[in-house]
Scaffold this active site. Structure first.
Site, PDB file in Angstrom:
ATOM      1  CE  LYS A 165      -2.268   1.241   3.795  1.00  0.00           C
ATOM      2  NZ  LYS A 165      -3.359   1.185   4.767  1.00  0.00           N
ATOM      3  CG  ASP A 212      -7.735   4.167   2.759  1.00  0.00           C
ATOM      4  OD1 ASP A 212      -8.644   3.840   1.937  1.00  0.00           O
ATOM      5  OD2 ASP A 212      -7.511   5.380   3.442  1.00  0.00           O
TER       6      ASP A 212
END
Length: 267
Positions: A162, A181
């Site tokens: 991420k 997220d």
């Protein structure tokens, strides 16, 4: 005349009456027993819905303040399990003390951790070790430059997929996937773009639905919408310009959220 709940003449208490639960308590019990609504299929083509989201949030962007790819990388590592608002309060002081890769690489991790602690950052010791370690990795293996591939970025301390894709997308315009997220996960489920609650699978689903050119802005736009309209607990469906195209509209509060943890259970 004896009251039913008083003790009998022999001293033994009479059987207690079975009382119906109070209305509020009964409603809460019934609500807790209801299963989480199934995520519906999208009611509009995903790319058309995304175009409308972009129109609603034309200013969507990464909200971590930074002046370079190095500062963005450090800020993104610091943002784990905290808010962008706090990170943006911390980084001016951090980069004031350690303005570049070489300065941070030569820093003592304990001193960096103490600074983060004073500034209110959680997990300060671990984050300090990560950012000092990644600065040393940049200096030793990449000449002080932030690498431009996911494979190289994830070898740095504190950098996962991420974080790497945030940097690749924002700094270099070349993400290798979609950043998932909590906001992206929640909205993707509510919009019917995925039926998974696993970030890895959600990313695969989004990558399959959208062309590469949209990957970076897709996450920023969903995050903007999640922070401003489609809240976790009380989504503002009545004020959302997308409610007519959202299959979860007006019943979204239980979609895309983790189930409440029971008392006494481990996290």
């Amino acid at each position: 005349m004896k009251r039913p709940n008083k003790a009998s003449p022999g001293g033994a208490p009479a059987a207690a009456e079975t009382r119906a639960p109070k209305p509020k308590k009964a409603a809460a019990v019934a609500a807790a027993a209801r299963p989480t609504p199934a995520r519906a299929a999208p009611s509009a083509p995903p790319q058309a819905t995304f175009a409308r989201l972009r129109a609603l949030h034309p200013d969507a962007h990464c909200e971590l303040d930074h002046r370079s790819s190095f500062e963005l990388l450090v800020a993104t590592v610091l943002s784990a399990q905290t808010t962008d608002v706090l990170v943006n309060k911390v980084t001016p002081h951090l980069f004031g003390a350690y303005p570049d890769v070489r300065a941070l690489a030569s820093a003592d991790a304990a001193e960096v951790g103490a600074l983060l602690k004073r500034l209110g950052m959680g997990m300060f010791n671990q984050k300090a070790r990560n950012i000092v370690g990644l600065a040393r990795g940049l200096l030793e293996r990449h000449g002080g430059e932030v690498p431009r591939t996911l494979a190289e970025l994830v070898k740095l301390p504190g950098v996962g997929r991420k974080t790497a894709n945030v940097v690749l997308g924002v700094a270099f315009g070349a993400p290798e996937g979609v950043v998932v997220d909590t906001h992206v996960q929640r909205l993707s489920q509510r919009l019917g773009w995925t039926t998974s609650d696993k970030p890895e699978q959600i990313e695969r689903d989004l990558v399959a639905l959208f062309p590469r050119r949209d990957w970076d802005m897709l996450s920023h736009t969903l995050i903007f919408h999640g922070r401003r309209i489609c809240f976790a607990r009380k989504p503002a469906c009545g004020g959302c310009g997308l409610s007519d195209a959202c299959p979860s509209a007006f019943r979204a509060e239980n979609v895309g959220r983790k189930p409440p943890r029971r008392r006494g259970t481990a996290p």
